[in-house]
Design a protein around this motif. Structure first.
Motif, PDB file in Angstrom:
ATOM      1  N   THR A   1       0.848  -1.182   0.000  1.00  0.00           N
ATOM      2  CA  THR A   1       0.000   0.000   0.000  1.00  0.00           C
ATOM      3  C   THR A   1       0.892   1.243   0.000  1.00  0.00           C
ATOM      4  OG1 THR A   1      -1.878   1.103   1.080  1.00  0.00           O
ATOM      5  CG2 THR A   1      -0.279   0.011   2.532  1.00  0.00           C
TER       6      THR A   1
ATOM      7  N   SER B   1     -14.767   4.149  -9.164  1.00  0.00           N
ATOM      8  CA  SER B   1     -13.546   4.679  -8.549  1.00  0.00           C
ATOM      9  C   SER B   1     -13.354   4.191  -7.115  1.00  0.00           C
ATOM     10  CB  SER B   1     -13.546   6.208  -8.587  1.00  0.00           C
ATOM     11  OG  SER B   1     -14.604   6.709  -7.795  1.00  0.00           O
ATOM     12  N   GLY B   2     -14.237   3.301  -6.645  1.00  0.00           N
ATOM     13  CA  GLY B   2     -14.095   2.748  -5.304  1.00  0.00           C
ATOM     14  C   GLY B   2     -14.670   3.619  -4.210  1.00  0.00           C
TER      15      GLY B   2
ATOM     16  N   THR C   1     -10.517  -4.898  -8.826  1.00  0.00           N
ATOM     17  CA  THR C   1     -10.129  -3.543  -9.227  1.00  0.00           C
ATOM     18  C   THR C   1      -8.765  -3.143  -8.667  1.00  0.00           C
ATOM     19  OG1 THR C   1     -11.324  -2.598  -7.348  1.00  0.00           O
ATOM     20  CG2 THR C   1     -12.520  -2.758  -9.455  1.00  0.00           C
ATOM     21  N   ASP C   2      -8.155  -4.039  -7.879  1.00  0.00           N
ATOM     22  CA  ASP C   2      -6.847  -3.807  -7.264  1.00  0.00           C
ATOM     23  C   ASP C   2      -6.817  -2.482  -6.516  1.00  0.00           C
ATOM     24  OD1 ASP C   2      -4.194  -4.366  -6.551  1.00  0.00           O
ATOM     25  OD2 ASP C   2      -3.404  -3.324  -8.303  1.00  0.00           O
ATOM     26  N   GLN C   3      -7.775  -2.329  -5.587  1.00  0.00           N
ATOM     27  CA  GLN C   3      -7.811  -1.103  -4.791  1.00  0.00           C
ATOM     28  C   GLN C   3      -8.336  -1.372  -3.390  1.00  0.00           C
ATOM     29  OE1 GLN C   3     -11.932   1.032  -6.107  1.00  0.00           O
ATOM     30  NE2 GLN C   3     -10.234   1.301  -7.480  1.00  0.00           N
TER      31      GLN C   3
ATOM     32  N   ARG D   1      -3.444   1.506  -6.077  1.00  0.00           N
ATOM     33  CA  ARG D   1      -4.569   0.969  -5.317  1.00  0.00           C
ATOM     34  C   ARG D   1      -5.461   2.060  -4.722  1.00  0.00           C
ATOM     35  NH1 ARG D   1      -0.236  -2.484  -4.412  1.00  0.00           N
ATOM     36  NH2 ARG D   1      -0.534  -4.281  -5.779  1.00  0.00           N
ATOM     37  N   GLU D   2      -5.443   3.221  -5.368  1.00  0.00           N
ATOM     38  CA  GLU D   2      -6.353   4.351  -5.105  1.00  0.00           C
ATOM     39  C   GLU D   2      -6.165   5.070  -3.781  1.00  0.00           C
ATOM     40  OE1 GLU D   2      -8.393   5.713  -7.352  1.00  0.00           O
ATOM     41  OE2 GLU D   2      -7.768   4.216  -8.790  1.00  0.00           O
ATOM     42  N   ARG D   3      -5.935   4.336  -2.697  1.00  0.00           N
ATOM     43  CA  ARG D   3      -5.794   4.990  -1.390  1.00  0.00           C
ATOM     44  C   ARG D   3      -4.922   4.141  -0.477  1.00  0.00           C
ATOM     45  NH1 ARG D   3     -10.520   3.642  -3.082  1.00  0.00           N
ATOM     46  NH2 ARG D   3     -11.307   5.671  -3.591  1.00  0.00           N
TER      47      ARG D   3
ATOM     48  N   GLY E   1      -1.412   7.067  -2.213  1.00  0.00           N
ATOM     49  CA  GLY E   1      -2.533   6.522  -2.972  1.00  0.00           C
ATOM     50  C   GLY E   1      -2.259   6.377  -4.455  1.00  0.00           C
TER      51      GLY E   1
ATOM     52  N   TYR F   1      -9.938  -4.920   0.579  1.00  0.00           N
ATOM     53  CA  TYR F   1      -9.140  -4.964  -0.641  1.00  0.00           C
ATOM     54  C   TYR F   1      -9.966  -5.664  -1.710  1.00  0.00           C
ATOM     55  CZ  TYR F   1      -5.722  -6.241  -4.117  1.00  0.00           C
ATOM     56  OH  TYR F   1      -5.067  -6.398  -5.307  1.00  0.00           O
TER      57      TYR F   1
END
Length: 111
Positions: A45, A83-84, A66-68, A52-54, A49, A62
């Motif tokens: 992680t 966008s999660g 979308t691997d985020q 994995r977005e954040r 961000g 997890y």
């Protein structure tokens, strides 16, 4: 420089986040599981961000598809967008007031 990894349980929930020395990143799973004796499934992680977005934190989920990392679903009626981010079934009013979601009535209420 520290590198961060989130431990994911069998339900894909983040149970802890740890940092490891950068020199161990190429063998992170082995380092965390064997050398440190932590076991588990670890996903890298990033504090900014950028991947994995954040940045993961305890309680997040997890999503491998979308691997985020995403926050836990706040209410059962909310859905996850591409966008999660969790979205209410009704958009929050756009004025300057503060609102909270009433799940029973399925609407925003002014505070």
């Amino acid at each position: 420089m520290a590198i961060y990894f989130a431990e994911i349980d069998e339900s894909s929930r983040v149970v802890r986040v740890v940092s490891i020395p950068a020199v161990q990143v190429s063998r992170a799973q082995e380092y965390l599981s064997s050398d440190l004796g932590l076991g588990g499934n670890w996903i890298e992680t990033f504090p900014d961000g950028s991947v994995r977005e954040r940045f993961a934190s305890v309680g997040m989920l997890y999503h491998a598809d979308t691997d985020q990392f995403i926050s836990a679903q706040p209410f059962s009626s909310w859905t996850l967008d591409a966008s999660g981010v969790w979205q209410a079934p009704v958009a929050c009013p756009g004025d300057t007031s503060e609102y909270s979601w009433n799940e029973d009535l399925q609407k925003w209420e002014a505070l």
